[in-house]
Scaffold this motif. Structure first.
Motif, PDB file in Angstrom:
ATOM      1  N   ASP A  98     -40.913 -59.598 -11.182  1.00 21.06           N
ATOM      2  CA  ASP A  98     -40.733 -58.616 -10.107  1.00 21.06           C
ATOM      3  C   ASP A  98     -41.902 -57.632 -10.110  1.00 21.06           C
ATOM      4  OD1 ASP A  98     -38.168 -59.547  -9.274  1.00 21.06           O
ATOM      5  OD2 ASP A  98     -37.320 -58.649 -11.086  1.00 21.06           O
ATOM      6  N   THR A  99     -42.222 -57.171 -11.336  1.00 22.60           N
ATOM      7  CA  THR A  99     -43.287 -56.152 -11.433  1.00 22.60           C
ATOM      8  C   THR A  99     -44.243 -56.483 -12.578  1.00 22.60           C
ATOM      9  OG1 THR A  99     -41.843 -54.413 -10.555  1.00 22.60           O
ATOM     10  CG2 THR A  99     -43.732 -53.684 -11.833  1.00 22.60           C
ATOM     11  N   LEU A 100     -45.503 -56.285 -12.300  1.00 26.43           N
ATOM     12  CA  LEU A 100     -46.526 -56.351 -13.342  1.00 26.43           C
ATOM     13  C   LEU A 100     -46.966 -54.913 -13.626  1.00 26.43           C
ATOM     14  CD1 LEU A 100     -48.701 -57.670 -15.153  1.00 26.43           C
ATOM     15  CD2 LEU A 100     -50.119 -57.930 -13.098  1.00 26.43           C
ATOM     16  N   VAL A 101     -46.868 -54.507 -14.880  1.00 21.73           N
ATOM     17  CA  VAL A 101     -47.296 -53.157 -15.268  1.00 21.73           C
ATOM     18  C   VAL A 101     -48.582 -53.283 -16.079  1.00 21.73           C
ATOM     19  CG1 VAL A 101     -46.727 -51.112 -16.636  1.00 21.73           C
ATOM     20  CG2 VAL A 101     -44.937 -52.256 -15.317  1.00 21.73           C
ATOM     21  N   VAL A 102     -49.626 -52.627 -15.619  1.00 24.82           N
ATOM     22  CA  VAL A 102     -50.898 -52.653 -16.352  1.00 24.82           C
ATOM     23  C   VAL A 102     -50.989 -51.389 -17.188  1.00 24.82           C
ATOM     24  CG1 VAL A 102     -53.409 -52.720 -16.145  1.00 24.82           C
ATOM     25  CG2 VAL A 102     -51.969 -53.965 -14.512  1.00 24.82           C
ATOM     26  N   GLY A 103     -50.880 -51.545 -18.510  1.00 23.78           N
ATOM     27  CA  GLY A 103     -50.983 -50.399 -19.419  1.00 23.78           C
ATOM     28  C   GLY A 103     -49.658 -50.134 -20.109  1.00 23.78           C
ATOM     29  N   ALA A 104     -49.697 -50.129 -21.450  1.00 25.48           N
ATOM     30  CA  ALA A 104     -48.477 -49.876 -22.248  1.00 25.48           C
ATOM     31  C   ALA A 104     -48.491 -48.480 -22.846  1.00 25.48           C
ATOM     32  CB  ALA A 104     -48.331 -50.933 -23.337  1.00 25.48           C
ATOM     33  N   GLY A 105     -49.108 -47.517 -22.124  1.00 21.99           N
ATOM     34  CA  GLY A 105     -49.034 -46.109 -22.527  1.00 21.99           C
ATOM     35  C   GLY A 105     -47.776 -45.486 -21.929  1.00 21.99           C
ATOM     36  N   PHE A 106     -47.704 -44.159 -21.945  1.00 29.08           N
ATOM     37  CA  PHE A 106     -46.493 -43.497 -21.443  1.00 29.08           C
ATOM     38  C   PHE A 106     -46.196 -43.866 -19.990  1.00 29.08           C
ATOM     39  CE2 PHE A 106     -46.519 -40.556 -25.103  1.00 29.08           C
ATOM     40  CZ  PHE A 106     -45.161 -40.571 -25.378  1.00 29.08           C
ATOM     41  N   ALA A 107     -47.224 -43.866 -19.128  1.00 25.05           N
ATOM     42  CA  ALA A 107     -46.977 -44.121 -17.707  1.00 25.05           C
ATOM     43  C   ALA A 107     -46.377 -45.511 -17.516  1.00 25.05           C
ATOM     44  CB  ALA A 107     -48.280 -43.977 -16.916  1.00 25.05           C
TER      45      ALA A 107
ATOM     46  N   HIS B 151     -44.888 -31.298 -26.549  1.00 27.29           N
ATOM     47  CA  HIS B 151     -44.099 -30.128 -26.142  1.00 27.29           C
ATOM     48  C   HIS B 151     -43.856 -30.245 -24.645  1.00 27.29           C
ATOM     49  CE1 HIS B 151     -47.845 -28.401 -24.488  1.00 27.29           C
ATOM     50  NE2 HIS B 151     -48.401 -28.890 -25.588  1.00 27.29           N
ATOM     51  N   THR B 152     -42.753 -29.677 -24.196  1.00 24.63           N
ATOM     52  CA  THR B 152     -42.476 -29.717 -22.759  1.00 24.63           C
ATOM     53  C   THR B 152     -41.539 -28.591 -22.373  1.00 24.63           C
ATOM     54  OG1 THR B 152     -41.784 -31.117 -20.898  1.00 24.63           O
ATOM     55  CG2 THR B 152     -40.469 -31.283 -22.912  1.00 24.63           C
ATOM     56  N   ARG B 153     -41.652 -28.212 -21.099  1.00 25.96           N
ATOM     57  CA  ARG B 153     -40.667 -27.259 -20.597  1.00 25.96           C
ATOM     58  C   ARG B 153     -39.733 -27.947 -19.606  1.00 25.96           C
ATOM     59  NH1 ARG B 153     -45.022 -24.722 -16.722  1.00 25.96           N
ATOM     60  NH2 ARG B 153     -46.220 -24.448 -18.605  1.00 25.96           N
ATOM     61  N   ALA B 154     -39.848 -29.267 -19.512  1.00 29.57           N
ATOM     62  CA  ALA B 154     -39.038 -30.017 -18.542  1.00 29.57           C
ATOM     63  C   ALA B 154     -37.839 -30.667 -19.246  1.00 29.57           C
ATOM     64  CB  ALA B 154     -39.895 -31.079 -17.871  1.00 29.57           C
ATOM     65  N   PRO B 155     -36.628 -30.126 -19.045  1.00 24.65           N
ATOM     66  CA  PRO B 155     -35.458 -30.721 -19.704  1.00 24.65           C
ATOM     67  C   PRO B 155     -35.293 -32.203 -19.373  1.00 24.65           C
ATOM     68  CG  PRO B 155     -34.870 -28.639 -18.644  1.00 24.65           C
ATOM     69  CD  PRO B 155     -36.273 -28.961 -18.227  1.00 24.65           C
ATOM     70  N   VAL B 156     -35.676 -32.587 -18.139  1.00 23.00           N
ATOM     71  CA  VAL B 156     -35.477 -33.973 -17.732  1.00 23.00           C
ATOM     72  C   VAL B 156     -36.333 -34.917 -18.581  1.00 23.00           C
ATOM     73  CG1 VAL B 156     -37.161 -33.829 -15.845  1.00 23.00           C
ATOM     74  CG2 VAL B 156     -35.358 -35.509 -15.723  1.00 23.00           C
ATOM     75  N   VAL B 157     -37.537 -34.480 -18.913  1.00 24.11           N
ATOM     76  CA  VAL B 157     -38.440 -35.297 -19.750  1.00 24.11           C
ATOM     77  C   VAL B 157     -37.909 -35.351 -21.180  1.00 24.11           C
ATOM     78  CG1 VAL B 157     -40.765 -35.360 -20.762  1.00 24.11           C
ATOM     79  CG2 VAL B 157     -40.473 -34.880 -18.311  1.00 24.11           C
ATOM     80  N   TRP B 158     -37.467 -34.203 -21.660  1.00 24.14           N
ATOM     81  CA  TRP B 158     -36.929 -34.126 -23.028  1.00 24.14           C
ATOM     82  C   TRP B 158     -35.708 -35.038 -23.165  1.00 24.14           C
ATOM     83  CZ3 TRP B 158     -38.245 -32.384 -27.636  1.00 24.14           C
ATOM     84  CH2 TRP B 158     -37.247 -32.175 -28.588  1.00 24.14           C
ATOM     85  N   ARG B 159     -34.805 -34.944 -22.191  1.00 23.28           N
ATOM     86  CA  ARG B 159     -33.564 -35.752 -22.266  1.00 23.28           C
ATOM     87  C   ARG B 159     -33.899 -37.238 -22.196  1.00 23.28           C
ATOM     88  NH1 ARG B 159     -31.157 -31.817 -18.901  1.00 23.28           N
ATOM     89  NH2 ARG B 159     -31.588 -33.104 -17.079  1.00 23.28           N
TER      90      ARG B 159
ATOM     91  N   PRO C 152     -40.146 -24.507 -24.337  1.00 22.79           N
ATOM     92  CA  PRO C 152     -38.886 -24.467 -25.098  1.00 22.79           C
ATOM     93  C   PRO C 152     -38.645 -25.706 -25.963  1.00 22.79           C
ATOM     94  CG  PRO C 152     -38.473 -24.755 -22.741  1.00 22.79           C
ATOM     95  CD  PRO C 152     -39.932 -24.479 -22.892  1.00 22.79           C
ATOM     96  N   PHE C 153     -39.238 -26.841 -25.610  1.00 24.17           N
ATOM     97  CA  PHE C 153     -39.046 -28.050 -26.412  1.00 24.17           C
ATOM     98  C   PHE C 153     -40.359 -28.362 -27.128  1.00 24.17           C
ATOM     99  CE2 PHE C 153     -36.507 -28.408 -22.525  1.00 24.17           C
ATOM    100  CZ  PHE C 153     -35.233 -28.448 -23.075  1.00 24.17           C
TER     101      PHE C 153
ATOM    102  N   ASP D 296     -46.021 -35.140 -21.630  1.00 27.01           N
ATOM    103  CA  ASP D 296     -44.780 -34.855 -20.887  1.00 27.01           C
ATOM    104  C   ASP D 296     -45.029 -34.898 -19.386  1.00 27.01           C
ATOM    105  OD1 ASP D 296     -46.298 -32.424 -21.123  1.00 27.01           O
ATOM    106  OD2 ASP D 296     -44.537 -31.321 -20.443  1.00 27.01           O
ATOM    107  N   GLN D 297     -46.241 -34.502 -18.969  1.00 29.30           N
ATOM    108  CA  GLN D 297     -46.547 -34.552 -17.533  1.00 29.30           C
ATOM    109  C   GLN D 297     -46.633 -36.002 -17.047  1.00 29.30           C
ATOM    110  OE1 GLN D 297     -50.113 -32.036 -18.097  1.00 29.30           O
ATOM    111  NE2 GLN D 297     -49.246 -30.715 -16.514  1.00 29.30           N
ATOM    112  N   VAL D 298     -47.169 -36.870 -17.907  1.00 28.10           N
ATOM    113  CA  VAL D 298     -47.257 -38.288 -17.527  1.00 28.10           C
ATOM    114  C   VAL D 298     -45.850 -38.895 -17.451  1.00 28.10           C
ATOM    115  CG1 VAL D 298     -48.043 -40.567 -18.303  1.00 28.10           C
ATOM    116  CG2 VAL D 298     -49.594 -38.616 -18.375  1.00 28.10           C
ATOM    117  N   VAL D 299     -45.001 -38.543 -18.406  1.00 30.29           N
ATOM    118  CA  VAL D 299     -43.628 -39.054 -18.359  1.00 30.29           C
ATOM    119  C   VAL D 299     -42.950 -38.544 -17.078  1.00 30.29           C
ATOM    120  CG1 VAL D 299     -41.357 -38.965 -19.483  1.00 30.29           C
ATOM    121  CG2 VAL D 299     -43.425 -39.262 -20.866  1.00 30.29           C
TER     122      VAL D 299
END
Ligand code: FAD
Length: 384
Positions: A9-18, A67-75, A193-194, A358-361
């Motif tokens: 269905d999908t080809l993903v190029v790159g096994a980093g965070f993105a 570190h992150t201030r985004a709860p959604v990324v942390w969770r 905060p995280f 965290d921004q990439v996630v």
């Protein structure tokens, strides 16, 4: 004979965070069959970590502090790792002294032998030295207008010139504007905060992210090879955007770093540096900073590894060079990208942007939500 073609269905190029986050979402939320490729021999992209020859956990492409201030990324990431609380601190090595950095009230008191007692006194000290600027266009403008010339020359000018091979007066304001000035004695690098490190390291986190029956992984495989061999409905591309287009408009410039690894014998598990990171702003020192990994990882070991950073022109693409002409070249690639059908460009290299992990996630999660809203994910499944 034509090469055999596999279908996903999908080809993903790159096994980093993105790439790993999008692969995980597409497989676990949409039931997709996803193929993740990376030309490196390992997962994790430049956040990858490994045990070095002496068994010390190191980050191969430079120290990575989460570190992150985004709860959604942390969770989201907490589903794939336990955490080890860690607050990063940096000191600048200056004229034989170690001083807190970013500049705070203690930095100023120790440097000038003062006794500034509170934020008001610190603020008055800086106001008396700050140089007025009509327009804040460059990194030099930013620092001079906040801290004045002496602190600029001691902490920023040399470091920036070594890091970028450009004077702060030649660099976008955004580069030095990222570094705060503290009126109090706060000495943590980030106030998010995280703040924690993945307890078992980044490689273990990525193994769990990619551990799904819908995900196949092919390491040591470039997109140029896989493009011929893998049929797909959607392509998630996290490599350099200029490379995708054969650099037909010219190469997007990056600054790179060489890491010299120094191994210290530390019987009993002692540490070499008082804090994880020491900055060396003077141009008399040929490197910019040193980082002792065991501060970050909490590993107890009889050896300690310190990464010494030597900025260089060529090598791993580390930092996009933030100058107007480069941004314009990226915009032209972006216009080409907008015309591609069935391709999404995500991550630091595809967006030609310095982004923290965290921004990439966050960017990958937002991209997934957008694909779903647009029905692009469902289309890929129907066609499969
Ligand atoms: P990457 O991790 O670069 O992954 C892209 C992958 O795509 C790579 O593995 C690459 O091999 C692969 N690829 C590219 N092109 C192709 C192709 N054509 N074919 C096959 N594979 C391809 N962030 C923090 O939050 N804290 C930090 O302390 C921190 N420190 C950093 C230090 C340095 C020196 C650098 C450079 C960055 C640092 N970052 C830090 C940023 C962080 O590394 C990134 O935000 C994050 O790792 C980027 O993930 P990504 O997936 O976008 O890119």
């Amino acid at each position: 004979m034509a090469a055999a073609v596999d279908r996903y269905d999908t080809l993903v190029v790159g096994a980093g965070f993105a790439g790993a986050v999008l692969a995980e979402r597409l497989a676990s939320r949409c039931g997709q069959r996803v193929c993740v490729i990376d030309e490196r021999p390992h997962i994790g992209g430049i956040a990858h970590d490994h045990l070095d020859d002496r068994g010390v956990l190191c980050h191969r492409y430079g120290p990575h502090i989460f570190h992150t201030r985004a709860p959604v990324v942390w969770r989201y990431l907490s589903q794939f790792t336990e955490w080890r609380p860690y607050e990063h601190r940096v000191m600048a090595s200056l004229e034989g002294r170690l001083l807190p950095f970013p500049v705070n009230r203690r930095t100023v008191n120790e440097l000038y032998g003062l006794h500034l007692a509170d934020e008001l006194e610190m603020s008055a000290f800086l106001d008396a030295r700050a140089e007025q600027r009509e327009v804040i266009a460059t990194s030099e403008d930013v620092v001079l207008s906040r801290l004045g010339r002496d602190l600029y020359e001691r902490f920023f000018r040399g470091y920036t010139r070594k890091h970028w091979a450009l004077d702060p007066s030649e660099l976008d304001a955004s580069v030095c504007a990222r570094i705060p000035v503290r009126l109090d004695e706060e000495d943590r690098w980030s106030l998010d905060p995280f703040q924690s490190m993945p307890r078992d390291g980044y490689a273990a986190l990525f193994e769990r992210l990619l551990d799904h029956p819908g995900i196949d992984l092919r390491l040591g495989t470039s997109f140029e090879e896989a493009d011929r061999e893998i049929d797909r409905d959607l392509l998630v591309y996290t490599g350099p955007i200029d490379r995708y287009f054969g650099r037909r408009l010219g190469a997007l410039p990056y600054r790179s770093v060489e890491f010299e690894m120094r191994h210290h014998h530390t019987p009993g598990g002692g540490l070499v540096q008082p804090v994880a990171q020491l900055n060396f702003p003077s141009e008399d020192v040929p490197y910019t900073r040193t980082t002792e990994y065991r501060h970050l990882t909490g590993q107890v070991h009889d050896w300690s590894t310190v990464a010494v950073e030597h900025p260089v022109a060529d090598g791993e693409p580390c930092y996009p060079v933030p100058r107007p002409e480069n941004r314009e070249l990226y915009r032209r690639y972006r216009r080409l990208a907008a015309r591609e059908r069935g391709v999404v460009f995500v991550g630091r290299l595809a967006r030609y942007q310095y982004l923290d992990m965290d921004q990439v996630v966050g960017q990958a999660l937002t991209t997934f939500a957008r694909l779903r809203r647009a029905g692009a994910v469902a289309e890929a499944r129907e066609a499969a």
